[in-house]
Design a protein around this motif. Sequence first.
Motif, PDB file in Angstrom:
ATOM      1  N   MET A  96       0.783  -1.399  -0.085  1.00  0.00           N
ATOM      2  CA  MET A  96       0.039  -0.117  -0.173  1.00  0.00           C
ATOM      3  C   MET A  96       0.905   1.628   0.118  1.00  0.00           C
ATOM      4  SD  MET A  96      -3.684  -0.906   2.381  1.00  0.00           S
ATOM      5  CE  MET A  96      -2.386  -1.717   3.672  1.00  0.00           C
ATOM      6  N   LYS A  97       0.167   2.342  -0.224  1.00  0.00           N
ATOM      7  CA  LYS A  97       1.027   3.328  -0.653  1.00  0.00           C
ATOM      8  C   LYS A  97       0.846   4.633  -0.552  1.00  0.00           C
ATOM      9  CE  LYS A  97       4.448   0.931  -2.752  1.00  0.00           C
ATOM     10  NZ  LYS A  97       5.954   1.386  -1.994  1.00  0.00           N
ATOM     11  N   PRO A  98       0.289   6.278   0.048  1.00  0.00           N
ATOM     12  CA  PRO A  98      -0.167   6.527   0.030  1.00  0.00           C
ATOM     13  C   PRO A  98      -0.419   7.465  -1.197  1.00  0.00           C
ATOM     14  CG  PRO A  98       1.899   7.335   1.145  1.00  0.00           C
ATOM     15  CD  PRO A  98       1.583   5.884   0.631  1.00  0.00           C
ATOM     16  N   ALA A  99       0.368   7.439  -2.289  1.00  0.00           N
ATOM     17  CA  ALA A  99      -0.399   8.211  -3.515  1.00  0.00           C
ATOM     18  C   ALA A  99      -0.182   7.698  -4.301  1.00  0.00           C
ATOM     19  CB  ALA A  99       1.048   9.499  -3.388  1.00  0.00           C
ATOM     20  N   LEU A 155     -15.929  -2.593   4.086  1.00  0.00           N
ATOM     21  CA  LEU A 155     -14.338  -2.888   3.369  1.00  0.00           C
ATOM     22  C   LEU A 155     -14.601  -2.977   1.909  1.00  0.00           C
ATOM     23  CD1 LEU A 155     -11.836  -1.339   3.737  1.00  0.00           C
ATOM     24  CD2 LEU A 155     -10.853  -3.545   4.026  1.00  0.00           C
ATOM     25  N   ALA A 156     -15.058  -1.094   1.398  1.00  0.00           N
ATOM     26  CA  ALA A 156     -14.359  -1.814  -0.539  1.00  0.00           C
ATOM     27  C   ALA A 156     -13.349  -1.548  -0.776  1.00  0.00           C
ATOM     28  CB  ALA A 156     -15.260  -0.432  -0.821  1.00  0.00           C
ATOM     29  N   VAL A 157     -13.325  -1.466  -1.945  1.00  0.00           N
ATOM     30  CA  VAL A 157     -11.721  -2.071  -2.048  1.00  0.00           C
ATOM     31  C   VAL A 157     -12.427  -1.851  -4.146  1.00  0.00           C
ATOM     32  CG1 VAL A 157     -10.100  -3.851  -3.554  1.00  0.00           C
ATOM     33  CG2 VAL A 157     -11.043  -4.479  -1.506  1.00  0.00           C
ATOM     34  N   THR A 158     -11.855  -0.428  -4.750  1.00  0.00           N
ATOM     35  CA  THR A 158     -11.690  -0.405  -5.767  1.00  0.00           C
ATOM     36  C   THR A 158     -10.936  -0.719  -7.392  1.00  0.00           C
ATOM     37  OG1 THR A 158     -13.224   1.623  -5.208  1.00  0.00           O
ATOM     38  CG2 THR A 158     -12.310   1.420  -7.382  1.00  0.00           C
ATOM     39  N   HIS A 168      -4.637  -0.983 -10.549  1.00  0.00           N
ATOM     40  CA  HIS A 168      -4.104  -0.874  -9.035  1.00  0.00           C
ATOM     41  C   HIS A 168      -4.997  -1.186  -7.917  1.00  0.00           C
ATOM     42  CE1 HIS A 168      -4.403   2.928  -9.983  1.00  0.00           C
ATOM     43  NE2 HIS A 168      -5.076   3.330  -8.323  1.00  0.00           N
ATOM     44  N   LEU A 169      -5.168  -1.113  -6.510  1.00  0.00           N
ATOM     45  CA  LEU A 169      -6.933  -1.198  -5.891  1.00  0.00           C
ATOM     46  C   LEU A 169      -6.369   0.255  -4.916  1.00  0.00           C
ATOM     47  CD1 LEU A 169      -5.989  -4.954  -4.884  1.00  0.00           C
ATOM     48  CD2 LEU A 169      -7.657  -4.378  -5.891  1.00  0.00           C
ATOM     49  N   GLU A 170      -7.699   0.129  -4.844  1.00  0.00           N
ATOM     50  CA  GLU A 170      -7.939   1.963  -3.950  1.00  0.00           C
ATOM     51  C   GLU A 170      -8.893   1.693  -2.820  1.00  0.00           C
ATOM     52  OE1 GLU A 170      -8.781   5.107  -6.198  1.00  0.00           O
ATOM     53  OE2 GLU A 170      -7.482   5.008  -7.268  1.00  0.00           O
ATOM     54  N   LEU A 171      -8.286   1.864  -1.239  1.00  0.00           N
ATOM     55  CA  LEU A 171      -9.147   1.235   0.068  1.00  0.00           C
ATOM     56  C   LEU A 171      -8.583   2.750   0.594  1.00  0.00           C
ATOM     57  CD1 LEU A 171      -7.612  -1.674   1.918  1.00  0.00           C
ATOM     58  CD2 LEU A 171      -5.827  -0.816  -0.528  1.00  0.00           C
ATOM     59  N   VAL A 172      -9.992   2.487   1.890  1.00  0.00           N
ATOM     60  CA  VAL A 172      -9.443   2.876   2.608  1.00  0.00           C
ATOM     61  C   VAL A 172      -8.826   1.582   3.906  1.00  0.00           C
ATOM     62  CG1 VAL A 172      -9.938   4.578   4.649  1.00  0.00           C
ATOM     63  CG2 VAL A 172     -10.592   5.553   2.627  1.00  0.00           C
ATOM     64  N   PRO A 173      -7.989   1.620   4.255  1.00  0.00           N
ATOM     65  CA  PRO A 173      -7.134  -0.045   5.404  1.00  0.00           C
ATOM     66  C   PRO A 173      -8.626   0.854   6.383  1.00  0.00           C
ATOM     67  CG  PRO A 173      -5.330   1.005   4.013  1.00  0.00           C
ATOM     68  CD  PRO A 173      -6.853   1.997   3.878  1.00  0.00           C
TER      69      PRO A 173
END
Length: 187
Positions: A96-99, A155-158, A168-173
Motif C-alpha cells: 500500500m502506498k499513500p499516493a 470495506l470497499a476495495v476499488t 492498482h487497488l484503492e481502499l481506506v484501510p
Amino acid sequence: MPVRAERRRLHLRRDTIKILLAASVFGAVYFLFLSLQNDRAQSYFEDLRRTNPDLYLDNLRKSDGFAEYVDTFRLLEGYYTDKIAAPPFLVGRWTMKPAPQRIASGTVFADCKDPIVFEQGLVEFARDGIKTQHQVTYRIIGQKVFLNGEDINHLAVTMVSYGAAIDHLELVPPGRDQTHYAYPCGT
C-alpha cells in the motif's frame, strides 16, 4: 461529333451502372458473410461459456477488458452474494502506498512495505510490523470488491484497470482515514 459524344456518355453510364450493381451485390454478399461469421463466433463463445468458463473469462478479459471481465466473473462465479473464497485476481500480497504510483503495466514491487494480503476467507494488514488478520467474505459490486467481516464492515476495495489487468487497488484501510493505493508486490 455530337452523336459520338452522346454515345460515349451513354456507354459510360451503362458501365457505371454495371459497376455500381456489381459493387452492391459484392457488398451484400460481404455483409451476409460477416453476419454468418458473427453468428458462428457468438455460438462459439456461448458454448465456451458453458463448457470452459475459465477460458471464456480469459478470452473476455483479453478482448473486452478487465471491467467487462469482472461483471461476467461476478455472475458466473456467484460473487453477487458473499463468498469466503477471495477472487483469484485479488489473491496475494499488495503493497500500500499513500499516493498513486506511475508504473508500467504488470510491474510487481520487490518490497512489500505496509502490505495487505488477500486469502481464502481472510485479509491481513501489516502496519509498523504489527499484523492483523480479519475473517471476511467477498462480494463484487461493479468495479468494487466489498469485504464483510466482524471487524471489517463493508470495506470497499476499488479495482482500477487499464485494459486487461488490474493496475492498482484503492481502499481506506481500517484505522486510517485516507485512501491508499495497493500494488502487487513480492516477498
